[in-house]
Scaffold this active site. Structure first.
Site, PDB file in Angstrom:
ATOM      1  N   ASN A   9      -9.601   3.449  -6.059  1.00  0.00           N
ATOM      2  CA  ASN A   9      -8.537   2.800  -6.195  1.00  0.00           C
ATOM      3  C   ASN A   9      -7.535   3.301  -7.349  1.00  0.00           C
ATOM      4  OD1 ASN A   9      -6.308   1.433  -5.475  1.00  0.00           O
ATOM      5  ND2 ASN A   9      -7.764  -0.381  -6.049  1.00  0.00           N
ATOM      6  N   LYS A  11      -4.926   1.810  -7.225  1.00  0.00           N
ATOM      7  CA  LYS A  11      -3.716   0.678  -7.179  1.00  0.00           C
ATOM      8  C   LYS A  11      -2.182   1.342  -7.600  1.00  0.00           C
ATOM      9  CE  LYS A  11      -6.857  -1.900  -9.420  1.00  0.00           C
ATOM     10  NZ  LYS A  11      -7.663  -2.981 -10.186  1.00  0.00           N
ATOM     11  N   HIS A  93      -8.092  -7.012  -1.847  1.00  0.00           N
ATOM     12  CA  HIS A  93      -8.686  -6.581  -2.991  1.00  0.00           C
ATOM     13  C   HIS A  93      -8.098  -7.821  -3.622  1.00  0.00           C
ATOM     14  CE1 HIS A  93      -8.506  -4.784  -7.192  1.00  0.00           C
ATOM     15  NE2 HIS A  93      -8.995  -3.922  -6.792  1.00  0.00           N
ATOM     16  N   GLU A  95      -6.188  -8.119  -6.470  1.00  0.00           N
ATOM     17  CA  GLU A  95      -5.065  -7.851  -6.672  1.00  0.00           C
ATOM     18  C   GLU A  95      -3.911  -8.872  -5.783  1.00  0.00           C
ATOM     19  OE1 GLU A  95      -5.225  -3.846  -8.370  1.00  0.00           O
ATOM     20  OE2 GLU A  95      -6.676  -5.235 -10.240  1.00  0.00           O
ATOM     21  N   GLU A 167     -15.964  -6.950  -5.649  1.00  0.00           N
ATOM     22  CA  GLU A 167     -15.513  -7.140  -7.590  1.00  0.00           C
ATOM     23  C   GLU A 167     -15.267  -8.134  -8.024  1.00  0.00           C
ATOM     24  OE1 GLU A 167     -13.389  -3.233  -7.560  1.00  0.00           O
ATOM     25  OE2 GLU A 167     -12.080  -4.231  -6.552  1.00  0.00           O
ATOM     26  N   GLY A 173     -10.570  -4.173 -14.634  1.00  0.00           N
ATOM     27  CA  GLY A 173     -10.115  -3.898 -16.125  1.00  0.00           C
ATOM     28  C   GLY A 173      -9.548  -4.530 -17.120  1.00  0.00           C
ATOM     29  N   SER A 214     -14.109  -2.527 -14.194  1.00  0.00           N
ATOM     30  CA  SER A 214     -15.159  -1.371 -14.959  1.00  0.00           C
ATOM     31  C   SER A 214     -15.864  -1.270 -14.829  1.00  0.00           C
ATOM     32  CB  SER A 214     -15.615  -2.646 -16.280  1.00  0.00           C
ATOM     33  OG  SER A 214     -14.338  -3.577 -16.588  1.00  0.00           O
TER      34      SER A 214
HETATM   35  P1  13P Z   1     -11.129  -1.218 -12.893  1.00  0.00           P
HETATM   36  O1  13P Z   1     -12.269  -0.450 -12.528  1.00  0.00           O
HETATM   37  O2  13P Z   1     -10.236  -1.470 -12.822  1.00  0.00           O
HETATM   38  O3  13P Z   1     -11.691  -2.464 -13.702  1.00  0.00           O
HETATM   39  O4  13P Z   1     -10.764  -1.845 -11.639  1.00  0.00           O
HETATM   40  C1  13P Z   1     -11.775  -2.051 -10.821  1.00  0.00           C
HETATM   41  C2  13P Z   1     -10.774  -2.514  -8.834  1.00  0.00           C
HETATM   42  O5  13P Z   1     -10.290  -3.244  -8.779  1.00  0.00           O
HETATM   43  C3  13P Z   1     -11.677  -1.412  -8.211  1.00  0.00           C
HETATM   44  O6  13P Z   1     -10.554  -1.611  -6.757  1.00  0.00           O
END
Ligand code: 13P
Length: 266
Positions: A9, A11, A93, A95, A167, A173, A214
């Protein structure tokens, strides 16, 4: 036997000028036929990534899709618009739940749209830190599953290749991961929710559950050592070819071990 999947992903990173090269580099460095690889760049990079991945078996995914077929939705992207650009889509997601206030009900509508449009969905679920600390993680994730999946046709979802990504929000992150044991327990709780509460029965065992939050080449082995976890949905580390090479190489070990175990028991 469930597939082993590494989904990237990206992002809100990369541009149409650089996404194709990054995708091509990752594809070349992760050639493991046993592992399902997916790269999900920003919408405007989909065409560049699709072109760069032509002739590889790395799939392209979008990071979201609108629930309506078309219409007056400024700034949104329909499933029809993704045809020929993406075959997978990430939905729900955290976010987007946070920034676009997506509800479980809305995510359920997006899921229906994605599946009817031939997109393979990755439904994201996960609790916040306060919810985990209050001992409510399983309850929160079960409610997310109910909200998005209630009333959905199981066969339709299975034939669309439905995937769930667990997640935990506090692990995204932050450099802090769930323990492999906690992630595995949640993967089992997810399948138990599908099987019993949502009446999927034994079909719940067919749904791949990925861990996200992460994930790196250094820690993915802990998650893949758990039978209930079928791969990773990776953010930050998925932008680094070395990291992707390490993660997919480790995933291939699990995929080969599973194939061997299936062969032996057959
Ligand atoms: P990170 O791997 O940067 O923690 O992000 C995970 C994520 O949100 C994947 O969709």
């Amino acid at each position: 036997m469930r597939p082993v999947i590494i989904a990237a992903n990206w992002k809100m990173n990369t541009t149409p000028a650089d996404a194709g090269e990054l995708a091509a580099t990752i594809a070349a460095r992760t050639e493991e036929p046993e592992v399902v690889r997916v790269i999900c760049p920003p919408y405007v990079c989909l065409a560049a990534v699709r072109d760069a991945l032509a002739g590889t078996n790395v799939a392209v995914g979008a990071q979201n899709v609108h629930h309506e077929a078309a219409g007056a939705y400024t700034g949104e992207i329909s499933a029809a618009a993704l045809a020929g650009l993406a075959t997978w889509v990430i939905l729900g997601h955290s976010e987007r739940r946070r920034d676009a206030l997506e509800s479980d009900e809305l995510i359920g509508k997006k899921l229906a749209r994605a599946v009817s449009s031939g997109l393979r969905p990755i439904l994201c679920v996960g609790e916040m830190l306060a919810e985990r600390e209050a001992g409510r993680a399983v309850e929160v994730v079960a409610a997310q599953l109910h909200g998005a999946l209630a009333g959905k046709d199981i066969e339709t979802l299975l034939s669309a290749g439905f995937v769930i990504a667990y997640e935990p929000v506090w692990a995204i992150g932050t450099g802090r991961t769930a323990s492999a044991a906690d992630a595995a327990a949640m993967a089992e709780a997810i399948r138990a929710t599908l099987s019993a509460d949502l009446r999927w029965g034994a079909a719940a065992e067919q749904v791949p559950v990925l861990y996200g939050g992460s994930v790196t080449s250094a820690n993915i082995g802990e998650f893949l050592a758990e039978h209930s976890i079928d791969g990773g949905l990776v953010g930050g580390a998925s932008l680094k070819p070395d990291e992707m090479a390490g993660m997919v190489a480790r995933a291939a070990i699990t995929a080969r071990a599973r194939a061997e175990a299936t062969g032996k028991s057959a």
